[in-house]
Design a protein around this motif. Structure first.
Motif, short mmCIF file in Angstrom:
data_model
loop_
_atom_site.label_atom_id
_atom_site.label_comp_id
_atom_site.label_asym_id
_atom_site.label_seq_id
_atom_site.Cartn_x
_atom_site.Cartn_y
_atom_site.Cartn_z
N LEU A 102 58.27 50.41 15.96
CA LEU A 102 57.68 51.23 17.01
C LEU A 102 56.74 50.39 17.89
O LEU A 102 56.76 50.51 19.12
N ARG A 103 55.96 49.53 17.28
CA ARG A 103 55.06 48.66 18.06
C ARG A 103 55.84 47.72 18.96
O ARG A 103 55.46 47.46 20.10
N ARG A 104 56.95 47.20 18.50
CA ARG A 104 57.79 46.31 19.32
C ARG A 104 58.42 47.07 20.49
O ARG A 104 58.51 46.54 21.60
N ILE A 105 58.85 48.27 20.24
CA ILE A 105 59.43 49.10 21.30
C ILE A 105 58.38 49.35 22.38
O ILE A 105 58.66 49.22 23.58
N LEU A 106 57.18 49.69 21.98
CA LEU A 106 56.11 49.96 22.94
C LEU A 106 55.75 48.70 23.74
O LEU A 106 55.45 48.80 24.93
N ALA A 107 55.82 47.53 23.13
CA ALA A 107 55.56 46.28 23.86
C ALA A 107 56.64 46.06 24.94
O ALA A 107 56.33 45.65 26.06
N GLY A 108 57.89 46.35 24.63
CA GLY A 108 58.97 46.23 25.61
C GLY A 108 58.81 47.22 26.75
O GLY A 108 59.03 46.88 27.92
N ILE A 109 58.39 48.41 26.42
CA ILE A 109 58.18 49.43 27.46
C ILE A 109 57.07 49.01 28.40
O ILE A 109 57.15 49.22 29.61
N SER A 110 56.02 48.39 27.88
CA SER A 110 54.92 47.97 28.74
C SER A 110 55.38 46.90 29.73
O SER A 110 54.92 46.87 30.88
N CYS A 111 56.29 46.02 29.33
CA CYS A 111 56.84 45.01 30.27
C CYS A 111 57.62 45.69 31.39
O CYS A 111 57.51 45.29 32.56
N ALA A 112 58.39 46.69 31.05
CA ALA A 112 59.15 47.42 32.07
C ALA A 112 58.20 48.13 33.05
O ALA A 112 58.45 48.15 34.25
N ALA A 113 57.10 48.67 32.55
CA ALA A 113 56.13 49.35 33.41
C ALA A 113 55.52 48.38 34.42
O ALA A 113 55.34 48.73 35.59
N VAL A 114 55.22 47.17 33.99
CA VAL A 114 54.67 46.17 34.91
C VAL A 114 55.70 45.83 35.99
O VAL A 114 55.36 45.72 37.17
N GLY A 115 56.95 45.68 35.60
CA GLY A 115 58.01 45.40 36.57
C GLY A 115 58.15 46.51 37.60
O GLY A 115 58.30 46.24 38.79
N LEU A 116 58.06 47.77 37.18
CA LEU A 116 58.14 48.89 38.10
C LEU A 116 56.97 48.88 39.08
O LEU A 116 57.14 49.14 40.28
N LEU A 117 55.79 48.56 38.59
CA LEU A 117 54.62 48.51 39.46
C LEU A 117 54.76 47.42 40.52
O LEU A 117 54.48 47.65 41.69
N ILE A 118 55.23 46.26 40.12
CA ILE A 118 55.44 45.16 41.08
C ILE A 118 56.47 45.57 42.13
O ILE A 118 56.29 45.31 43.32
N ALA A 119 57.53 46.23 41.70
CA ALA A 119 58.59 46.66 42.63
C ALA A 119 58.04 47.63 43.68
O ALA A 119 58.34 47.50 44.87
N VAL A 120 57.23 48.60 43.27
CA VAL A 120 56.71 49.57 44.23
C VAL A 120 55.71 48.93 45.18
O VAL A 120 55.64 49.30 46.36
N VAL A 121 54.95 47.96 44.71
CA VAL A 121 54.01 47.26 45.60
C VAL A 121 54.79 46.58 46.72
O VAL A 121 54.41 46.67 47.89
N PHE A 122 55.87 45.91 46.39
CA PHE A 122 56.66 45.25 47.42
C PHE A 122 57.30 46.25 48.38
O PHE A 122 57.37 46.02 49.58
N ARG A 123 57.74 47.40 47.87
CA ARG A 123 58.31 48.42 48.75
C ARG A 123 57.26 49.00 49.69
O ARG A 123 57.55 49.32 50.83
#
Length: 178
Positions: A102-123
């Motif tokens: 579960l901790r590993r899954i949550l770490a992966g999800i946090s990486c995806a969240a950072v990627g989404l934030l970067i994408a919206v900033v550029f948009r």
């Protein structure tokens, strides 16, 4: 009102942990309730209000579109579904939170969240580049450097950036009108 509630409920469920990306897509691209510039301006306003930016955006946007009832509908749509889900997940996490997978899954999800934030900033930056608004780009770069690089406190940077931005806008509009 039901359309606002459902749109914001979909945003909150689709963007679990990163609603801004989905809010911008739904409001600007899908429903065309606002232009990209209007969204950016409204979102910028929401940074100066107390509370989470996306919650402020739901209330400001809903109120602008359908009055107080629209604000309440958007606000409720944004918060009700994730609140129910988070309550269930909190109960599950309290019971199974020490499981390594579960901790590993949550770490992966946090990486995806950072990627989404970067994408919206550029948009959100795209309209500035399309207009080639050099002054806005300089202000944006200055604020980024002050907060992101120099690590100056947000409040101090805003105390300088807001009056400068308002002053520059006033002078530019006055120059165009003359």
């Amino acid at each position: 009102m039901p359309a606002l509630f459902l749109a914001f409920a979909r945003m909150s469920l689709a963007g679990f942990g990163g609603v801004l990306v989905f809010a911008r897509h739904a409001i600007v691209d899908q429903h065309r309730w606002m232009t990209a510039d209007e969204f950016n301006e409204t979102f910028a306003l929401c940074h100066f209000l107390p509370g989470p930016n996306i919650v402020n955006l739901s209330m400001v946007f809903g109120s602008r579109l359908r009055g107080i009832a629209g604000g309440v509908a958007a606000f409720t749509g944004l918060l009700l579904p994730p609140t129910l889900i988070m309550t269930v997940l909190a109960i599950a996490y309290a019971r199974f939170g020490d499981v390594d997978v579960l901790r590993r899954i949550l770490a992966g999800i946090s990486c995806a969240a950072v990627g989404l934030l970067i994408a919206v900033v550029f948009r959100m930056m795209t309209p500035l580049f399309k207009r080639m608004d050099v002054v806005a780009l300089i202000l944006m770069t200055g604020v980024f450097a002050a907060i992101g690089v120099l690590r100056l406190p947000l409040q101090a940077v805003l105390l300088v950036a807001v009056p400068v931005s308002i002053g520059v806008t006033f002078l530019m509009r006055r120059k165009v009108a003359a």
